[in-house]
Scaffold this active site. Structure first.
Site, PDB file in Angstrom:
ATOM      1  N   LYS A 209       0.840  -1.216   0.000  1.00 32.57           N
ATOM      2  CA  LYS A 209       0.000   0.000   0.000  1.00 32.57           C
ATOM      3  C   LYS A 209       0.861   1.246   0.000  1.00 32.57           C
ATOM      4  O   LYS A 209       0.522   2.234  -0.648  1.00 32.57           O
ATOM      5  CB  LYS A 209      -0.857   0.050   1.277  1.00 32.57           C
ATOM      6  CG  LYS A 209      -2.099  -0.769   1.240  1.00 32.57           C
ATOM      7  CD  LYS A 209      -3.072  -0.322   2.321  1.00 32.57           C
ATOM      8  CE  LYS A 209      -2.521  -0.378   3.721  1.00 32.57           C
ATOM      9  NZ  LYS A 209      -2.419  -1.677   4.338  1.00 32.57           N
ATOM     10  N   GLY A 210       1.968   1.181   0.734  1.00 32.68           N
ATOM     11  CA  GLY A 210       2.848   2.349   0.834  1.00 32.68           C
ATOM     12  C   GLY A 210       3.441   2.683  -0.522  1.00 32.68           C
ATOM     13  O   GLY A 210       3.449   3.836  -0.961  1.00 32.68           O
ATOM     14  N   LEU A 211       3.897   1.642  -1.170  1.00 34.62           N
ATOM     15  CA  LEU A 211       4.490   1.798  -2.485  1.00 34.62           C
ATOM     16  C   LEU A 211       3.460   2.330  -3.485  1.00 34.62           C
ATOM     17  O   LEU A 211       3.735   3.237  -4.283  1.00 34.62           O
ATOM     18  CB  LEU A 211       4.937   0.406  -2.921  1.00 34.62           C
ATOM     19  CG  LEU A 211       5.962   0.277  -3.993  1.00 34.62           C
ATOM     20  CD1 LEU A 211       7.219   0.990  -3.572  1.00 34.62           C
ATOM     21  CD2 LEU A 211       6.269  -1.211  -4.203  1.00 34.62           C
TER      22      LEU A 211
ATOM     23  N   ASP B  48       7.114   2.977   5.235  1.00 35.39           N
ATOM     24  CA  ASP B  48       6.396   3.440   4.043  1.00 35.39           C
ATOM     25  C   ASP B  48       6.682   4.913   3.747  1.00 35.39           C
ATOM     26  O   ASP B  48       6.617   5.353   2.599  1.00 35.39           O
ATOM     27  CB  ASP B  48       4.888   3.241   4.197  1.00 35.39           C
ATOM     28  CG  ASP B  48       4.492   1.801   3.879  1.00 35.39           C
ATOM     29  OD1 ASP B  48       5.161   1.172   3.030  1.00 35.39           O
ATOM     30  OD2 ASP B  48       3.529   1.298   4.470  1.00 35.39           O
TER      31      ASP B  48
ATOM     32  N   ILE C 266      -9.736  -5.363  13.972  1.00 37.24           N
ATOM     33  CA  ILE C 266     -10.434  -4.561  14.985  1.00 37.24           C
ATOM     34  C   ILE C 266      -9.773  -3.186  15.110  1.00 37.24           C
ATOM     35  O   ILE C 266     -10.431  -2.156  15.165  1.00 37.24           O
ATOM     36  CB  ILE C 266     -10.415  -5.292  16.343  1.00 37.24           C
ATOM     37  CG1 ILE C 266     -11.303  -6.537  16.260  1.00 37.24           C
ATOM     38  CG2 ILE C 266     -10.878  -4.375  17.473  1.00 37.24           C
ATOM     39  CD1 ILE C 266     -11.322  -7.375  17.510  1.00 37.24           C
TER      40      ILE C 266
ATOM     41  N   CYS D 218      26.482   4.980  10.762  1.00 34.89           N
ATOM     42  CA  CYS D 218      26.091   5.023  12.174  1.00 34.89           C
ATOM     43  C   CYS D 218      26.864   3.962  12.959  1.00 34.89           C
ATOM     44  O   CYS D 218      28.043   4.155  13.217  1.00 34.89           O
ATOM     45  CB  CYS D 218      24.587   4.904  12.307  1.00 34.89           C
ATOM     46  SG  CYS D 218      23.995   5.693  13.810  1.00 34.89           S
TER      47      CYS D 218
ATOM     48  N   GLY E 133      28.070   1.507  11.791  1.00 37.56           N
ATOM     49  CA  GLY E 133      29.149   1.178  10.855  1.00 37.56           C
ATOM     50  C   GLY E 133      30.340   2.118  11.016  1.00 37.56           C
ATOM     51  O   GLY E 133      31.487   1.708  10.851  1.00 37.56           O
TER      52      GLY E 133
ATOM     53  N   GLU F 298      28.350   1.006  24.702  1.00 33.27           N
ATOM     54  CA  GLU F 298      27.086   0.315  24.435  1.00 33.27           C
ATOM     55  C   GLU F 298      27.284  -1.210  24.554  1.00 33.27           C
ATOM     56  O   GLU F 298      26.397  -1.924  24.991  1.00 33.27           O
ATOM     57  CB  GLU F 298      26.579   0.653  23.027  1.00 33.27           C
ATOM     58  CG  GLU F 298      25.261  -0.034  22.666  1.00 33.27           C
ATOM     59  CD  GLU F 298      24.747   0.296  21.266  1.00 33.27           C
ATOM     60  OE1 GLU F 298      25.474   0.928  20.478  1.00 33.27           O
ATOM     61  OE2 GLU F 298      23.600  -0.096  20.967  1.00 33.27           O
TER      62      GLU F 298
ATOM     63  N   HIS G 282      22.614   9.062   8.811  1.00 33.97           N
ATOM     64  CA  HIS G 282      21.978   8.057   7.943  1.00 33.97           C
ATOM     65  C   HIS G 282      21.695   8.638   6.557  1.00 33.97           C
ATOM     66  O   HIS G 282      20.574   9.064   6.280  1.00 33.97           O
ATOM     67  CB  HIS G 282      20.666   7.577   8.578  1.00 33.97           C
ATOM     68  CG  HIS G 282      20.868   6.679   9.743  1.00 33.97           C
ATOM     69  ND1 HIS G 282      21.068   5.329   9.607  1.00 33.97           N
ATOM     70  CD2 HIS G 282      20.936   6.944  11.059  1.00 33.97           C
ATOM     71  CE1 HIS G 282      21.238   4.791  10.800  1.00 33.97           C
ATOM     72  NE2 HIS G 282      21.160   5.744  11.701  1.00 33.97           N
TER      73      HIS G 282
ATOM     74  N   GLU H  55      21.190   7.214   3.862  1.00 32.58           N
ATOM     75  CA  GLU H  55      20.245   6.425   3.061  1.00 32.58           C
ATOM     76  C   GLU H  55      18.845   7.022   3.047  1.00 32.58           C
ATOM     77  O   GLU H  55      18.077   6.773   2.112  1.00 32.58           O
ATOM     78  CB  GLU H  55      20.203   4.970   3.551  1.00 32.58           C
ATOM     79  CG  GLU H  55      19.560   4.711   4.915  1.00 32.58           C
ATOM     80  CD  GLU H  55      20.506   4.875   6.105  1.00 32.58           C
ATOM     81  OE1 GLU H  55      21.517   5.577   5.965  1.00 32.58           O
ATOM     82  OE2 GLU H  55      20.213   4.305   7.177  1.00 32.58           O
TER      83      GLU H  55
HETATM   84  N1  GLN Z   1      23.626   1.840  18.651  1.00 30.19           N
HETATM   85  C1  GLN Z   1      24.339   2.979  18.192  1.00 30.19           C
HETATM   86  C2  GLN Z   1      23.935   4.238  18.932  1.00 30.19           C
HETATM   87  O1  GLN Z   1      22.887   4.297  19.525  1.00 30.19           O
HETATM   88  C3  GLN Z   1      24.187   3.166  16.700  1.00 30.19           C
HETATM   89  C4  GLN Z   1      22.789   3.493  16.299  1.00 30.19           C
HETATM   90  C5  GLN Z   1      22.567   3.362  14.819  1.00 30.19           C
HETATM   91  O2  GLN Z   1      23.346   2.720  14.119  1.00 30.19           O
HETATM   92  N2  GLN Z   1      21.479   3.895  14.315  1.00 30.19           N
HETATM   93  O3  GLN Z   1      24.639   5.190  18.911  1.00 30.19           O
END
Ligand code: GLN
Length: 560
Positions: free
Chosen positions: A21-23, A75, A152, A385, A387, A409, A511, A513
């Site tokens: 639907k999103g597409l 979406d 529902i 991120c 990465g 982390e 990000h 992307e």
């Molecule tokens: N877990 C990492 C952080 O919170 C990286 C988060 C992510 O890759 N979006 O900083």
């Protein structure tokens, strides 16, 4: 009233979930834009989470982040990739968000003593939320209702959109219902009954669809179209076939346009539209169908078996492929497999390696090993991120002499927390909406790979993370050769790292992307795929590049 001028299209789904639907909503938006109309898009999701930010990728797939930091359904990624719609916090409402508002209003005494009920209070709030997404400049707002008719949870949303036409009149509201025509091999035919039943459920609620879009593997015969039209009371010309596309999801608008869906909508809503121009889009599709070259990119993550978990990354790689007239074959590599069997088994011979965003310790060592493999073997590397964070840990451990380096982390007690929480994240206890979210400026170092790719000194990119490169280690890492090539100046935070003497090694805290589109691919993805193509060890000469006729560019299941 500005809102009065805006027309509304509502897209519902029936029979099964995941029909695209999103597409489809995005594709309709794109077609209307191609006729000079200004389009807004919105999604209403029936679940109780306030937003998908707290949901596990196994449950929900990717969390898509907007410029303003709203964490939304994936979406909305389709909406942004197909259109120029401006999305913000009003572009995605969930039942949780709606109820949150209604209950806060009740506590604030705003209902003046009435009994607060689903109808009218919740449905009024839904209608308000639809209007909040309307930009007065827009000609049309397309609102997609998540879930499937018959659930529902969907009922208050369907009731609200039913009332919407009652409030605004039939010239201003157009309902589209998306269904599935299953093909029964044994009977050798497409079955219309589930569609009939789904429309019948909609009509019981009081919604008569204006168009039905049928997802199908096989062509819909005239008989089938006539039958659906008869049973659902929908005109034949608005019973639309949406057959599985052969090469790419970006073909969907073409399929809908061939059946004049855009024309019908324009006519029914009396929109003042021009002729359609989708020549750019068609040129882009021609490249998708006939790429000149091919490269393999390994994506090393931990939700790798899920198609949707890294949706925008896969799309951005495809876009970058288009920009380079290349088919990008994505190899999905499970980080824990790299831990178990070593990187070479999975990464040998690939054009480039990408480690996407992620959370938690599981698989982290596999990602770090993948980075090491890319660095030592001079394979183009793109870290996003987590990465970037993995790249910094790897460099600290194996080059800067900090063998115990880690992210806090993954190990709260680590001796060398090269990735750590900054002060403003230390006292955060609530999980929802509390990360560093949304668009921040980043200043790039001239002469760096990132600067070369963007061609700009200051760029804006979206964030979604808590942890950062620890400034206490910046000097040590720089001295060891890790270049810091992008900074968020106001917060003095590292945004981009690179290393010298490597064909392409770029890590970004943001990000990228989320901002890539098929007809304007993201500069960093484009540069990364370019580097993968230049990677001599793995080059596929153009005369050996496959013709694309036998295998689809994206599996048909991508659309499902
Ligand atoms: N877990 C990492 C952080 O919170 C990286 C988060 C992510 O890759 N979006 O900083």
């Amino acid at each position: 009233m500005a809102h009065k001028a805006t027309k509304h299209i509502f897209v519902t789904g029936g029979v099964v979930s995941s029909l695209g639907k999103g597409l489809t909503s995005a594709a309709i938006g794109m077609l209307l834009e191609s006729r000079g109309l200004r389009v807004g898009l919105q999604k209403l999701d029936p679940y109780l989470n306030v937003d998908p930010g707290t949901m596990n990728p196994f449950q929900h797939g990717e969390v898509y982040v907007l410029d303003d930091g709203t964490e939304t359904d994936l979406d909305l990624g389709h909406y942004e990739r197909f259109t120029h719609a401006k999305l913000n916090l009003h572009s995605n409402y969930t039942t949780g968000k709606i109820y949150h508002k209604v209950i806060s209003n009740e506590r604030a005494g705003k209902y003046l003593g009435s009994t607060v009920q689903v109808i009218p209070h919740v449905t009024d709030e839904i209608k308000e939320s639809i209007l909040r997404a309307v930009d007065p400049q827009n000609d049309v707002t397309i609102t997609e209702i998540g879930g499937t008719v018959g659930d529902i949870e969907s009922l208050p949303f369907l009731e609200a959109i039913r009332q919407f036409r009652h409030d605004r009149g039939s010239k201003n509201v157009f309902y589209i219902h998306l269904t599935l025509l299953p093909y029964l091999r044994a009977a050798g035919e497409l079955k219309t009954k589930p569609t009939q039943q789904s429309v019948s459920q909609l009509r019981q609620i009081g919604i008569q669809p204006d168009a039905i879009i049928c997802r199908t593997e096989r062509p819909m015969t005239k008989d089938i179209r006539d039958k659906i039209s008869l049973f659902t009371n929908v005109d034949k010309e608005t019973v639309i076939e949406e057959r599985d596309v052969e090469y790419s999801i970006y073909e969907v608008p073409i399929v809908l346009q061939e059946q004049k869906l855009d024309e019908t909508i324009i006519e029914r809503l009396s929109l003042d539209a021009g002729p359609s121009d989708i020549s750019d889009w068609k040129r882009m599709l021609a490249v998708v169908r006939n790429p000149e070259r091919e490269t393999r990119i390994a994506v090393v993550g931990k939700y790798i078996q899920l198609t949707d978990a890294y949706k925008s990354i896969y799309e951005a790689l495809t876009h970058a492929g288009i920009a380079n007239k290349t088919r990008v074959r994505i190899e999905k590599v499970e980080a824990e497999d790299v831990e178990a069997h070593g990187p070479a088994r999975y990464l040998e011979g690939v054009g480039g390696i990408l480690v996407p965003g992620g959370f938690g310790e599981r698989g982290s060592d596999g990602k770090i090993e993948a980075v090491r493999y890319a660095r030592e073997n001079k394979i183009p590397y793109f870290g996003i991120c987590l990465g970037l964070q993995s790249a910094v840990i790897e460099y600290a451990r194996n080059v800067a002499g900090l063998a115990a380096a880690n992210s806090s982390e993954f190990d709260a007690q680590t001796q060398h927390p090269v990735i750590a929480l900054m002060d403003d994240q230390r006292d955060v206890h609530n999980k929802g909406g509390t990360m560093r979210l949304g668009s921040y400026p980043c200043s790039l170092l001239e002469g760096s790979k990132a600067f070369e790719a963007y061609g700009e000194r200051v760029i804006f990119e979206r964030h979604r993370h808590r942890f950062e490169v620890n400034n206490l280690y910046r000097e040590r890492l720089s001295q060891a050769g890790l270049q810091i090539t992008g900074i968020y100046e106001k917060g003095d935070l590292v945004e981009v790292v690179e290393i010298e003497n490597h064909p392409f090694f770029v890590g970004v805290q943001f990000h990228p992307e989320f901002k890539s589109k098929p007809i304007s691919p993201h500069p960093l993805f484009r540069a990364f795929v370019r580097a993968a193509l230049d990677n001599r060890a793995t080059q596929v000469p153009s005369d050996e590049a496959p013709s694309t006729s036998d295998e689809p560019h994206q599996e048909p299941s991508e659309i499902l």
